[in-house]
Design a protein around this motif. Structure first.
Motif, short mmCIF file in Angstrom:
data_model
loop_
_atom_site.label_atom_id
_atom_site.label_comp_id
_atom_site.label_asym_id
_atom_site.label_seq_id
_atom_site.Cartn_x
_atom_site.Cartn_y
_atom_site.Cartn_z
N MET A 83 1.07 -1.22 -0.11
CA MET A 83 0.20 0.15 -0.18
C MET A 83 0.63 1.16 -0.43
N ASP A 84 1.70 1.18 0.39
CA ASP A 84 2.68 2.54 -0.02
C ASP A 84 4.37 1.64 -0.31
N ALA A 85 5.32 2.73 -0.23
CA ALA A 85 6.95 2.42 -0.63
C ALA A 85 7.36 1.77 0.25
N VAL A 86 7.46 2.50 1.70
CA VAL A 86 7.63 1.23 2.96
C VAL A 86 7.20 -0.36 3.61
N GLN A 87 5.75 -0.39 2.52
CA GLN A 87 5.57 -1.69 2.12
C GLN A 87 6.75 -2.50 1.56
N ARG A 88 6.52 -1.84 0.06
CA ARG A 88 6.97 -2.89 -1.20
C ARG A 88 8.50 -3.10 -0.73
N GLN A 89 8.90 -2.41 0.38
CA GLN A 89 10.86 -2.49 0.20
C GLN A 89 10.83 -3.70 0.97
N VAL A 90 9.70 -4.05 1.90
CA VAL A 90 9.58 -5.06 2.98
C VAL A 90 9.50 -6.39 2.42
N ALA A 91 8.41 -6.32 1.75
CA ALA A 91 8.01 -6.92 0.52
C ALA A 91 8.18 -7.79 -0.14
N THR A 92 9.72 -6.68 -1.06
CA THR A 92 10.68 -7.47 -1.64
C THR A 92 11.93 -8.22 -0.98
N ALA A 93 12.01 -7.22 -0.15
CA ALA A 93 12.99 -7.42 0.63
C ALA A 93 12.85 -8.93 1.42
N TYR A 94 12.21 -9.29 1.83
CA TYR A 94 11.63 -10.77 2.75
C TYR A 94 11.28 -11.48 1.92
N LEU A 95 10.45 -11.23 -0.17
CA LEU A 95 11.14 -12.62 -0.48
C LEU A 95 11.64 -13.32 -0.99
N ALA A 96 12.96 -12.54 -1.05
CA ALA A 96 14.94 -12.00 -1.31
C ALA A 96 15.01 -13.33 -0.49
N GLN A 97 14.90 -12.86 1.01
CA GLN A 97 15.46 -13.07 2.00
C GLN A 97 14.82 -15.16 2.46
N ILE A 98 13.30 -15.01 2.16
CA ILE A 98 13.37 -16.72 2.77
C ILE A 98 13.14 -16.99 0.71
N GLY A 99 13.96 -16.13 -0.19
CA GLY A 99 14.19 -17.28 -0.86
C GLY A 99 15.70 -17.44 -0.84
N LYS A 100 16.53 -17.22 -0.50
CA LYS A 100 17.70 -17.12 -0.94
C LYS A 100 17.75 -18.27 0.36
N GLY A 101 17.48 -18.17 1.79
CA GLY A 101 17.58 -19.28 2.82
C GLY A 101 17.11 -20.18 2.62
N LYS A 102 16.97 -20.78 1.30
CA LYS A 102 16.90 -21.44 1.41
C LYS A 102 15.87 -23.16 1.92
N TYR A 103 14.23 -22.38 2.08
CA TYR A 103 13.56 -22.53 3.09
C TYR A 103 12.48 -24.05 2.68
N PHE A 104 12.49 -23.43 1.02
CA PHE A 104 11.89 -24.03 0.40
C PHE A 104 12.70 -24.37 -0.69
N ALA A 105 12.12 -26.19 -0.99
CA ALA A 105 12.37 -26.98 -2.11
C ALA A 105 12.07 -26.16 -3.80
N ARG A 106 11.68 -25.45 -4.04
CA ARG A 106 11.45 -24.57 -4.84
C ARG A 106 11.72 -23.06 -4.87
N PRO A 107 11.96 -23.27 -6.25
CA PRO A 107 11.95 -21.38 -5.83
C PRO A 107 10.99 -20.54 -5.82
N VAL A 108 10.53 -19.53 -4.85
CA VAL A 108 9.86 -18.64 -4.38
C VAL A 108 9.24 -17.97 -5.70
N VAL A 109 7.66 -17.98 -6.06
CA VAL A 109 7.51 -17.01 -7.35
C VAL A 109 6.44 -16.12 -6.92
N VAL A 110 6.72 -16.14 -5.68
CA VAL A 110 5.30 -15.01 -5.56
C VAL A 110 5.46 -13.43 -6.03
#
Length: 229
Positions: free
Chosen positions: A149-176
């Motif tokens: 809903m704003d720039a801060v939320q976008r930054q948090v969202a983008t960073a968190y998707l990158a964080q959980i993607g790099k963390g190898k928590y899932f067997a497949r790539p994060v595609v959200v």
């Protein structure tokens, strides 16, 4: 036939389609959970009220989980991504409207952060490695998505998707996807608070109740005493 009955029959049909499409693949299970880390980028917000729009498959379960999160003031099911003319269930469930079933969450950022909402979404609600499907439901209308809903939320969202993607928590790539906000359209009254009002519904029992149970098991400190309206 009531809208609620049409909704359930649609879920039954998509379950059959999913079985055919995913033969030979590992299907997503609503009761599968992943304990994810807190967001490393999650700035403090001093305002007492903020709004989040999130999609994670059928909105019954998404609303049902987030209404039980401490700091959440209200949750409503609805549609996001398409236009006003197609913001109805019967035009959304076929996947041609552009809408995703989504929820609008009003929350107190001093009690629960935006990053925490995303952590819950991908820990117990939606599998972030699935594109245009969740659980038994297949189609763009059941996509998982973050709608800042704003720039801060976008930054948090983008960073968190990158964080959980790099963390190898899932067997497949994060595609959200992180989608731009258009307009949220509130769903029909019979879809609001559906999980709490219909705990014995077979779809709720099979696919959504395990998500709420997982929230309470993984993050008990984040669970509120009574569900938010």
């Amino acid at each position: 036939m009531t809208a609620r009955r049409r909704h359930f029959l649609s879920h039954a049909l998509t379950a059959l389609v999913a079985g055919a499409l995913l033969a030979g693949c590992a299907p997503a299970k609503a009761e599968s959970v992943v304990r994810l880390p807190a967001a490393t980028l999650d700035p403090a917000v001093t305002a007492k009220r903020a709004t989040a729009v999130l999609a994670g498959g059928c909105f019954w379960g998404v609303e049902g989980v987030f209404s039980n999160v401490k700091g959440v003031i209200s949750v409503e099911s609805g549609y996001h991504g398409g236009g006003a003319a197609t913001a109805r269930y019967e035009l959304t469930h076929d996947g041609t409207s552009g809408h995703a079933e989504a929820v609008r969450i009003v929350y107190d950022p001093t009690q629960v952060s935006y990053g925490t909402l995303l952590r819950i979404l991908f820990s117990v609600v939606a599998d972030p490695t699935l594109k245009n499907r969740q659980g038994p439901d297949v189609g763009t209308q059941y996509r998982a998505a973050i709608v800042p809903m704003d720039a801060v939320q976008r930054q948090v969202a983008t960073a968190y998707l990158a964080q959980i993607g790099k963390g190898k928590y899932f067997a497949r790539p994060v595609v959200v996807p992180v989608e731009s906000y258009k307009r949220f359209y509130r769903a029909e009254p019979n879809h609001q608070d559906f999980m709490r009002r219909n705990p014995a519904n077979s779809y709720i029992v099979r696919w959504d109740a395990p998500k709420l149970a997982a929230l309470k098991r993984l993050y008990p400190a984040l669970v509120r005493g009574t569900p938010a309206p």
